[in-house]
Design a protein around this motif. Structure first.
Motif, mmCIF file in Angstrom:
data_model
loop_
_atom_site.group_PDB
_atom_site.id
_atom_site.type_symbol
_atom_site.label_atom_id
_atom_site.label_comp_id
_atom_site.label_asym_id
_atom_site.label_seq_id
_atom_site.Cartn_x
_atom_site.Cartn_y
_atom_site.Cartn_z
ATOM 1 N N TYR A 46 6.657 -16.546 10.199
ATOM 2 C CA TYR A 46 6.466 -15.613 11.339
ATOM 3 C C TYR A 46 7.628 -15.053 11.909
ATOM 4 N N MET A 60 7.466 -11.800 10.124
ATOM 5 C CA MET A 60 5.988 -11.098 10.000
ATOM 6 C C MET A 60 6.086 -9.889 10.698
ATOM 7 N N GLY A 105 -4.119 -22.701 0.782
ATOM 8 C CA GLY A 105 -4.203 -22.882 2.249
ATOM 9 C C GLY A 105 -3.355 -22.153 3.363
ATOM 10 N N PHE A 157 -3.191 -19.412 6.023
ATOM 11 C CA PHE A 157 -3.878 -18.897 7.439
ATOM 12 C C PHE A 157 -3.416 -17.566 7.922
ATOM 13 N N MET A 158 -2.215 -17.775 8.426
ATOM 14 C CA MET A 158 -1.658 -17.017 9.620
ATOM 15 C C MET A 158 -1.294 -15.652 8.815
ATOM 16 N N THR A 203 -10.038 -19.114 4.209
ATOM 17 C CA THR A 203 -9.534 -19.820 5.227
ATOM 18 C C THR A 203 -9.552 -18.934 6.346
ATOM 19 N N PRO A 234 -13.688 -19.926 9.788
ATOM 20 C CA PRO A 234 -13.502 -20.191 11.261
ATOM 21 C C PRO A 234 -14.329 -18.982 12.167
ATOM 22 N N VAL A 271 -6.640 -24.939 7.674
ATOM 23 C CA VAL A 271 -7.666 -24.365 8.521
ATOM 24 C C VAL A 271 -9.154 -25.452 8.478
ATOM 25 N N PHE A 305 0.500 -23.670 14.140
ATOM 26 C CA PHE A 305 -0.136 -22.644 14.482
ATOM 27 C C PHE A 305 -1.793 -22.752 14.247
ATOM 28 N N ASP A 306 -2.028 -23.006 13.066
ATOM 29 C CA ASP A 306 -3.316 -23.055 12.443
ATOM 30 C C ASP A 306 -4.284 -24.194 13.312
ATOM 31 N N TRP A 352 -4.927 -23.095 16.896
ATOM 32 C CA TRP A 352 -5.855 -21.689 16.860
ATOM 33 C C TRP A 352 -7.041 -22.310 16.549
ATOM 34 N N ILE A 353 -7.333 -22.956 15.773
ATOM 35 C CA ILE A 353 -8.805 -23.400 15.304
ATOM 36 C C ILE A 353 -9.516 -24.320 16.287
ATOM 37 N N MET A 400 3.972 -20.615 18.285
ATOM 38 C CA MET A 400 3.584 -19.823 17.264
ATOM 39 C C MET A 400 2.564 -19.081 17.774
ATOM 40 N N TYR A 421 2.063 -14.859 18.128
ATOM 41 C CA TYR A 421 1.001 -14.008 17.570
ATOM 42 C C TYR A 421 0.413 -13.276 18.383
#
Lengths: 283, 300
Positions: free
Chosen positions: A127, A130, A216, A218-219, A234, A238, B125, B238-239, B242-243, B255, B259
């Protein structure tokens, strides 16, 4: 007594590791109305493939009504996940296989500085780069393209792959290559015909670790894959939550599908995986 | 390194040219997609970069000062700190126990190892979704199990309580990351010569003394690596947050805050400044571990 403690410990460890996965599998096979019952059943009372039907069928019925299946989105995301993960793996492993060998066996200006700099980026979380990366990718028109996502994955996984492959080459005796050179073989020919075949297990470990990390993610795709043209599983799974009601059966079924490739890798290739992790962890 | 193949014709020898060719893709990708953006992040954190506003004026340290006083940022720091403490503790204790078990498991080790490593291999996730359902307030496994053993009398909405929420997110994270600690420690355990334990047993040392005098000191470098790994990963959580709980302030990690700032509120430079602070903090804490553990276990 100590034996008993050992077995008890193993049982706890297995339950802790597999329990949640087992529960997800049971959920994905339980009919929707049984999911919302007050009774807790650790074993499924009746098994249904209804949730998987919604994922893979053209249309499906739920409580008597025909509902739109999610197959169009799901299949697309599954394809995107497979494609980006495989692309990232192949590109990373090929670059690392040649690059790491150059770092170990060839002398060229800037070699050591470069290697230190690249390995140091292992400490840079994704990040942190990012936001500028997002602007670079927008400028290059690479947001939501396979090329863009693959490049970002490669840049994220290359340092570890280089580190692993370097330790593989360092452990190989130089005498093998020297013998080939003395016979007049070029360095590149020696690498391809003699060194790489011997590096098989190391390449395998690197490939597995890279694939698992890419699978895996996600972000990164959350930002760089906004639409279905590159969106992976992924990011899609959600989104089943944000509909007006949360379809846990569907989500768990989709989750189980997403678990299959990594689970197969662990089941059949755990030897390479563990070797890779151990090599990556030590200096 | 043999350099007998270097031809003297060109400015750079053959070997050097081959080396540069083979590392060119690495230089391009890492330079363009990691190092350049990293420099941009550092530089831009001193400017105001927001796509919704004209111009990018130099603001000095104002982004950083704004972060110091933003209550959301401060709470995210606290949350992240709690995540680090809880998950690193679970991962280290659990990982050590798992490694000790694995080290003694003999012929079953291969399969036990495969089982232990599985959570680490799954997409974070999907892990979070599995646990989201376990934590479900109405039909979740956690409520069901606790009720059936009589620990609670009615269903709990777990994420109503901030601290419980933080613990639950940490558990999911630790569930995923513990295998890594276990593997690192297992590698360290396997490097201890067996004769040391035999000698200690002959001297009548109890299992606990063997553990604290032989095992712990000899796996300390592995322990340092495992601790710094798990700290860095917990900092980057993060993941799971967030989920499990979206952007809720109760469980918002640093994080998630980055975001939200950058990609929801489009305050790019604030997000960049915060991401730099987070990177420095996580690297500093993990460096601290490494130094501590090395210092405490020196033999001289």
């Amino acid at each position: 007594m100590r034996r008993l403690g050992f077995y008890l410990g193993c049982a706890v460890l297995i339950l802790w590791s597999l329990g949640p996965v087992y529960w997800s599998l049971v959920t994905s096979l339980t009919p929707p109305n049984a999911l919302v019952s007050d009774q807790l059943h650790l074993w499924p009372q009746q098994i249904t493939l209804e949730h998987y039907g919604k994922l893979f069928g053209a249309t499906s019925t739920s409580q008597g009504n025909e509902v739109q299946s999610v197959w169009p989105q799901f299949s697309r995301a599954l394809f995107n996940s497979v494609l980006t993960s495989l692309l990232a793996t192949v590109v990373t492993v090929v670059i690392a296989a040649f690059g790491a060998w150059a770092f170990v066996r060839l002398r060229f200006p800037g070699r050591d500085t470069m290697f230190v700099l690249i390995v140091a980026t292992l400490g840079v979380p994704a990040y942190t780069v990012m936001i500028p990366l997002y602007r670079i990718m927008i400028g290059a028109g690479l947001v939501d393209t396979y090329l863009g996502v693959t490049l970002i994955y490669v840049s994220a996984f290359l340092p570890l792959a280089l580190w692993l492959m370097r330790s593989v080459y360092q452990a190989m005796p130089l005498s093998l290559e020297e013998a080939a050179w003395l016979d007049g073989a070029s360095k590149l020919y020696t690498l391809v015909r003699i060194v790489l075949p011997l590096a098989g297990p190391g390449l395998m470990a690197t490939a597995i670790l890279t694939f698992l990390s890419a699978w895996g993610q996600f972000m990164v795709p959350l930002v760089f894959s906004p639409t279905l043209s590159t969106k992976p599983l992924t990011v899609l799974i959600p989104e089943f939550v944000t509909r007006n009601y949360v379809d846990y059966g569907l989500m768990n079924a989709a989750g189980i599908v997403a678990i299959v490739p990594p689970a197969l890798l662990v089941l059949f290739l755990n030897r390479f995986l563990v070797q890779g992790l151990m090599a990556g962890a030590s200096k | 390194m043999t350099s007998s193949f270097v031809s003297k014709r060109a400015f750079l020898g053959r070997e050097a040219r081959l080396g540069l060719w083979l590392s060119a893709p690495i230089i391009l990708i890492m330079g363009g997609l990691v190092i350049l953006p990293l420099i941009v992040t550092v530089v831009d954190s001193f400017f105001r970069v927001e796509p919704m506003k004209m111009g990018t004026p130099f603001v000095g340290l104002r982004n950083y000062i704004a972060l110091m006083t933003d209550p959301n940022v401060l709470q995210s720091w606290t949350n992240t700190l709690v995540y680090v403490v809880i998950s690193v503790t679970i991962e280290t204790l659990g990982g050590l126990a798992a490694a000790l078990l694995l080290n003694r498991s003999g012929s079953a080790r291969r399969w036990l190892l495969a089982i232990v490593i599985l959570p680490w291999c799954l997409p974070p996730v999907v892990n979070a979704i599995i646990w989201l359902w376990i934590y479900n307030p109405s039909y979740g496994l956690l409520n069901g199990l606790l009720q059936s053993v009589g620990l609670i009398s009615e269903n709990q909405v777990w994420f109503n309580d901030r601290f419980t929420g933080l613990v639950l997110v940490s558990v999911v994270h630790a569930w995923r990351m513990m295998p890594l600690t276990a593997i690192i420690l297992l590698a360290a355990l396997q490097s201890i010569p067996f004769t040391l334990y035999e000698a200690a047993r002959l001297d009548g040392a109890t299992p606990w003394r063997q553990f604290s005098l032989i095992t712990l000191p000899l796996i300390s470098s592995g322990l340092a690596i495992a601790l710094s790994q798990s700290t860095v990963f917990a900092f980057n959580l993060f993941d799971e947050a967030w989920i499990l709980n979206g952007s809720s302030m109760d469980t918002r990690s640093i994080m998630v805050q980055v975001y939200m700032m950058a990609f929801q509120n489009l305050k790019f430079s604030l997000g960049m400044a915060l991401s730099i602070l987070a990177m420095i903090a996580s690297l500093a804490v993990s460096a601290l571990y490494v130094l501590r553990v090395y210092k405490e276990t020196r033999f001289d």
